[in-house]
Write a protein that holds these residues in place. Structure first.
Motif, PDB file in Angstrom:
ATOM      1  N   ILE A 227       0.811  -1.347   0.125  1.00 40.08           N
ATOM      2  CA  ILE A 227      -0.134   0.134  -0.021  1.00 40.08           C
ATOM      3  C   ILE A 227       0.988   1.191  -0.009  1.00 40.08           C
ATOM      4  CG2 ILE A 227      -1.686   1.274   1.418  1.00 40.08           C
ATOM      5  CD1 ILE A 227      -2.752  -1.467   2.405  1.00 40.08           C
ATOM      6  N   TYR A 228       1.954   1.278   0.753  1.00 43.94           N
ATOM      7  CA  TYR A 228       2.987   2.421   0.902  1.00 43.94           C
ATOM      8  C   TYR A 228       3.325   2.485  -0.779  1.00 43.94           C
ATOM      9  CZ  TYR A 228       7.333   4.779   0.771  1.00 43.94           C
ATOM     10  OH  TYR A 228       8.450   5.722   0.459  1.00 43.94           O
ATOM     11  N   GLU A 229       4.007   1.419  -1.261  1.00 44.42           N
ATOM     12  CA  GLU A 229       4.459   1.652  -2.493  1.00 44.42           C
ATOM     13  C   GLU A 229       3.462   2.248  -3.929  1.00 44.42           C
ATOM     14  OE1 GLU A 229       5.752  -2.228  -3.137  1.00 44.42           O
ATOM     15  OE2 GLU A 229       7.677  -1.879  -1.877  1.00 44.42           O
ATOM     16  N   THR A 230       2.160   1.695  -3.597  1.00 47.03           N
ATOM     17  CA  THR A 230       1.174   2.193  -4.514  1.00 47.03           C
ATOM     18  C   THR A 230       0.600   3.440  -4.088  1.00 47.03           C
ATOM     19  OG1 THR A 230      -0.531   0.896  -3.438  1.00 47.03           O
ATOM     20  CG2 THR A 230       0.690  -0.187  -5.384  1.00 47.03           C
ATOM     21  N   THR A 231       0.492   3.796  -2.979  1.00 45.70           N
ATOM     22  CA  THR A 231      -0.486   5.020  -2.668  1.00 45.70           C
ATOM     23  C   THR A 231       0.625   6.136  -1.864  1.00 45.70           C
ATOM     24  OG1 THR A 231      -2.248   3.645  -2.340  1.00 45.70           O
ATOM     25  CG2 THR A 231      -2.185   6.132  -1.524  1.00 45.70           C
ATOM     26  N   CYS A 232       1.253   5.650  -0.711  1.00 49.57           N
ATOM     27  CA  CYS A 232       1.934   6.614  -0.003  1.00 49.57           C
ATOM     28  C   CYS A 232       3.326   7.276  -0.511  1.00 49.57           C
ATOM     29  CB  CYS A 232       2.251   5.974   1.479  1.00 49.57           C
ATOM     30  SG  CYS A 232       0.871   5.080   2.139  1.00 49.57           S
ATOM     31  N   ALA A 233       3.884   6.373  -1.209  1.00 51.38           N
ATOM     32  CA  ALA A 233       5.238   6.437  -1.615  1.00 51.38           C
ATOM     33  C   ALA A 233       5.279   8.084  -2.676  1.00 51.38           C
ATOM     34  CB  ALA A 233       5.872   5.429  -2.470  1.00 51.38           C
ATOM     35  N   ALA A 234       4.224   8.217  -3.158  1.00 52.13           N
ATOM     36  CA  ALA A 234       3.955   9.476  -3.899  1.00 52.13           C
ATOM     37  C   ALA A 234       4.558  10.702  -3.269  1.00 52.13           C
ATOM     38  CB  ALA A 234       2.496   9.749  -4.343  1.00 52.13           C
ATOM     39  N   CYS A 235       4.340  10.639  -1.959  1.00 53.62           N
ATOM     40  CA  CYS A 235       4.673  11.883  -1.292  1.00 53.62           C
ATOM     41  C   CYS A 235       5.815  11.324  -0.148  1.00 53.62           C
ATOM     42  CB  CYS A 235       3.535  12.510  -0.211  1.00 53.62           C
ATOM     43  SG  CYS A 235       2.274  13.359  -1.393  1.00 53.62           S
ATOM     44  N   HIS A 236       5.579  10.226   0.394  1.00 56.33           N
ATOM     45  CA  HIS A 236       6.784   9.932   1.541  1.00 56.33           C
ATOM     46  C   HIS A 236       8.147   9.396   0.939  1.00 56.33           C
ATOM     47  CE1 HIS A 236       4.282  10.231   5.242  1.00 56.33           C
ATOM     48  NE2 HIS A 236       3.144  10.206   4.188  1.00 56.33           N
ATOM     49  N   ALA A 237       7.977   8.899  -0.109  1.00 61.67           N
ATOM     50  CA  ALA A 237       9.458   8.519  -0.527  1.00 61.67           C
ATOM     51  C   ALA A 237      10.308   9.643  -0.797  1.00 61.67           C
ATOM     52  CB  ALA A 237       9.321   7.784  -1.962  1.00 61.67           C
ATOM     53  N   ASN A 238       9.727  10.944  -1.229  1.00 58.43           N
ATOM     54  CA  ASN A 238      10.630  11.950  -1.473  1.00 58.43           C
ATOM     55  C   ASN A 238      10.391  13.154  -0.495  1.00 58.43           C
ATOM     56  OD1 ASN A 238      11.509  10.863  -4.202  1.00 58.43           O
ATOM     57  ND2 ASN A 238       9.627  11.253  -4.879  1.00 58.43           N
ATOM     58  N   GLY A 239       9.813  13.041   0.304  1.00 64.29           N
ATOM     59  CA  GLY A 239       9.509  14.008   1.557  1.00 64.29           C
ATOM     60  C   GLY A 239       8.686  15.025   1.031  1.00 64.29           C
ATOM     61  N   VAL A 240       7.690  15.050   0.167  1.00 56.70           N
ATOM     62  CA  VAL A 240       6.946  16.217  -0.369  1.00 56.70           C
ATOM     63  C   VAL A 240       6.309  16.647   0.714  1.00 56.70           C
ATOM     64  CG1 VAL A 240       4.893  16.601  -1.819  1.00 56.70           C
ATOM     65  CG2 VAL A 240       6.479  15.242  -2.702  1.00 56.70           C
ATOM     66  N   ALA A 241       6.353  18.216   0.648  1.00 58.26           N
ATOM     67  CA  ALA A 241       5.544  18.731   1.904  1.00 58.26           C
ATOM     68  C   ALA A 241       5.871  18.345   3.302  1.00 58.26           C
ATOM     69  CB  ALA A 241       4.127  18.806   1.513  1.00 58.26           C
ATOM     70  N   SER A 242       7.104  18.016   3.402  1.00 61.55           N
ATOM     71  CA  SER A 242       7.910  17.410   4.663  1.00 61.55           C
ATOM     72  C   SER A 242       7.206  16.230   5.227  1.00 61.55           C
ATOM     73  CB  SER A 242       7.460  18.479   5.837  1.00 61.55           C
ATOM     74  OG  SER A 242       8.234  19.729   5.697  1.00 61.55           O
ATOM     75  N   ALA A 243       6.776  15.375   4.273  1.00 61.97           N
ATOM     76  CA  ALA A 243       6.241  14.182   4.610  1.00 61.97           C
ATOM     77  C   ALA A 243       7.573  13.094   5.021  1.00 61.97           C
ATOM     78  CB  ALA A 243       5.736  13.342   3.414  1.00 61.97           C
ATOM     79  N   PRO A 244       7.515  12.581   6.327  1.00 62.32           N
ATOM     80  CA  PRO A 244       8.561  11.778   6.643  1.00 62.32           C
ATOM     81  C   PRO A 244       8.666  10.720   5.954  1.00 62.32           C
ATOM     82  CG  PRO A 244       6.509  11.406   8.124  1.00 62.32           C
ATOM     83  CD  PRO A 244       6.082  12.551   7.159  1.00 62.32           C
ATOM     84  N   LYS A 245       9.888  10.538   5.590  1.00 62.63           N
ATOM     85  CA  LYS A 245      10.513   9.315   4.792  1.00 62.63           C
ATOM     86  C   LYS A 245      10.480   7.933   5.428  1.00 62.63           C
ATOM     87  CE  LYS A 245      13.028  12.291   1.658  1.00 62.63           C
ATOM     88  NZ  LYS A 245      14.544  12.271   1.108  1.00 62.63           N
TER      89      LYS A 245
END
Length: 146
Positions: free
Chosen positions: A34-52
């Motif tokens: 689920i992370y890979e298909t949904t959350c990684a869009a922001c969390h993989a690159n820290g978009v808007a300070s999303a924690p990696k």
């Protein structure tokens, strides 16, 4: 007589091999997918300070909030994160699996949420939504007075 023993031994061996294979699709695997298909869009690159995932320093204060609180608040939207992680078709159960995976990958000792944890998450999310609804209604009343 040797044939049943051989088949029995073969059956036991196949069963022993099947158990780890069945467990390969654990909640960790589900959460990661689920992370890979949904959350990684922001969390993989820290978009808007999303924690990696894996960034223990960034995740530490979030993990400290607790699994039920963090998951519920993220579900309804918190900080720069949109409600449901921006994926309106994502169920709360699947969302909770992904959050647990990210927190575990980042130093937390979080397990896949069981029924009791999901109950606490749902309760906290409902309370948070109720607060948001009251705040929006108050804003609407302000508009109506103008």
């Amino acid at each position: 007589m040797k044939k049943p023993v051989l088949l029995s031994t073969l059956g036991a061996w196949l069963l022993a091999c099947a158990v780890p294979l069945a467990n390969a699709n654990t909640a960790d695997t589900v959460g990661k997918k689920i992370y890979e298909t949904t959350c990684a869009a922001c969390h993989a690159n820290g978009v808007a300070s999303a924690p990696k995932p894996g960034d223990a320093k960034a995740w530490a204060p979030l993990i400290e909030e607790g699994q039920d609180i963090l998951t519920a608040h993220a579900w309804v939207g918190v900080r720069a994160m949109p409600a449901q992680g921006g994926a309106p078709d994502l169920t709360l159960d699947d969302f909770a699996q992904a959050v647990a995976w990210m927190a575990s990958a980042s130093g937390g000792n979080w397990k896949a949420p069981d029924a009791a944890m999901m109950h606490r998450i749902r309760h906290e999310a409902a309370e948070r939504l109720e607060q948001d609804i009251k705040a929006k209604k108050a804003m609407k009343k302000m508009l109506e007075r103008d």
